[in-house]
Design an enzyme around this catalytic site. Sequence first.
Site, PDB file in Angstrom:
ATOM      1  N   ARG A  58      10.417  10.155   0.593  1.00 14.18           N
ATOM      2  CA  ARG A  58       9.947   9.102   1.513  1.00 14.18           C
ATOM      3  C   ARG A  58       8.539   9.415   2.011  1.00 14.18           C
ATOM      4  NH1 ARG A  58      10.936   9.139   6.693  1.00 14.18           N
ATOM      5  NH2 ARG A  58      12.983  10.079   6.507  1.00 14.18           N
ATOM      6  N   TYR A 122       0.533 -16.512   2.913  1.00 15.62           N
ATOM      7  CA  TYR A 122       1.775 -16.325   2.177  1.00 15.62           C
ATOM      8  C   TYR A 122       2.943 -16.486   3.161  1.00 15.62           C
ATOM      9  CZ  TYR A 122       5.417 -14.047  -0.519  1.00 15.62           C
ATOM     10  OH  TYR A 122       6.583 -13.762  -1.179  1.00 15.62           O
ATOM     11  N   ASP A 196      -5.815  -9.609   2.058  1.00 12.09           N
ATOM     12  CA  ASP A 196      -4.776  -9.636   1.027  1.00 12.09           C
ATOM     13  C   ASP A 196      -5.453 -10.025  -0.290  1.00 12.09           C
ATOM     14  OD1 ASP A 196      -2.747 -10.407  -0.781  1.00 12.09           O
ATOM     15  OD2 ASP A 196      -1.398 -11.032   0.834  1.00 12.09           O
ATOM     16  N   LYS A 221       2.774  -8.579  -8.276  1.00 10.99           N
ATOM     17  CA  LYS A 221       2.216  -9.713  -9.016  1.00 10.99           C
ATOM     18  C   LYS A 221       1.303  -9.230 -10.150  1.00 10.99           C
ATOM     19  CE  LYS A 221       4.405 -11.850  -5.714  1.00 10.99           C
ATOM     20  NZ  LYS A 221       3.779 -12.209  -4.454  1.00 10.99           N
TER      21      LYS A 221
END
Length: 405
Positions: A58, A122, A196, A221
């Site tokens: 992590r 978004y 972004d 993406k």
Amino acid sequence: MGHSQELGFDSLCIKDPEIDGLNSHLPPIYATSTFVYGDLDKALAYFQGNSDAYVYSRLGNPSVNSVAEKIAALEAFGLLDEQGQPLKAYGQLFGSGMGAIAAATAGILTSGDKILTQGNLYGTTNELFMNMLPNFGIECIIANLKDLEHIENALINDEKIQLIYIETPANPTLACFDIEAITVIAQNFGVKVVVDNTFATPYLQQPLKYGVDLVVHSSTKYLNGHGTGLTGAVIGSQPALVNVAVKNMQKMFGACASPFEAYLLNNGIKTLALRMERHCDNAEKLAYFLETSPRVDKVNYLSLDNHLDHALAKDQMKRFGGMLSFEVKGGREAALNFLRNLKFCTLTASLGTPDTLVQHPATMSHVKMLPEQRLQYGITDGLIRVSVGLENIEDIVNDFDQALG
Ligand SMILES: *Cc1c(COP(=O)(O)O)cnc(C)c1O
């Protein structure tokens, strides 16, 4: 890796670091939750904060960290810092784009702060800013980010605004915002800027060039490019921001990336430059076909001089990207009929895969918005959004041609 600045962008996409001295050709998938300390002295050094060894996935994993560094190098490619030296950027990889966006905003803001941003974000980012962050005392103000005077006045009148958050090009009409001009204003007021960069990728647009504080990605993406897994990234040139503030949020939210998804992402990035060129080629050709079709009312693609942001996109992007949208003549029914008739292209949300993806924002991605709000952002009932893929362009055009009827 001292020579990395001399390599071309496409080479940086492909070249992998040697991770562990075992000469594996590709970075292996480190499917392990923990790393052993080796011996007691190393364990004690780690707990005293005197070691950067891997201990727990992590907090860091070689498969994950190497991809974060690669994306950081791509975002900083060819840029110089204030001393005229190659800009050094740092990156953190996340389990999804939303993990990245949540950690970036939480890493910058504290209770009482405000975000200034655009209305056409978004969907889930919008939900985070409008519905979730207010529970933690962080407010979000929606503004027209094309109006620079308005932005400046907003910052003059409200010193609680500590972050301007920009998504450009924005979904689904490809509206663009002037990263450089907005960042100049923000810096005058000591306000941070986050961009972004999901739609453009660092191949087409490098926000760090304009001094923004953080770049965020849904690397699910175009960076992954094959639709094989979810990941997100936060990149920036300030180590205290990226490697401490944002990293701490990642640690505490548990928003780390899985080594397997990181491996898939790295494989995808290898062909980023090639793919983006082809996405752009195909989108330009499809836009031309649609623009000249009598069955189409309007095409939103940044290469077209009738797009409101054509000049801005030409200035801040290398090419115009793989996303476009268009209005089918005849409104909602005609748009839905177009989707029913498609035989070759894929009906689904998301973007940036090898195949061409088509969806209808008014009934799908933006169905929860009020109709008048949709119209404010150019989302008419006849609007179709396309993520133009890498297929033979004639097959895409032929499918659109027959589906338009
Ligand atoms: C998909 C997307 C996100 C969210 O990313 P996930 O990987 O789905 O969490 C954020 N911003 C943009 C522009 C996106 O397209």
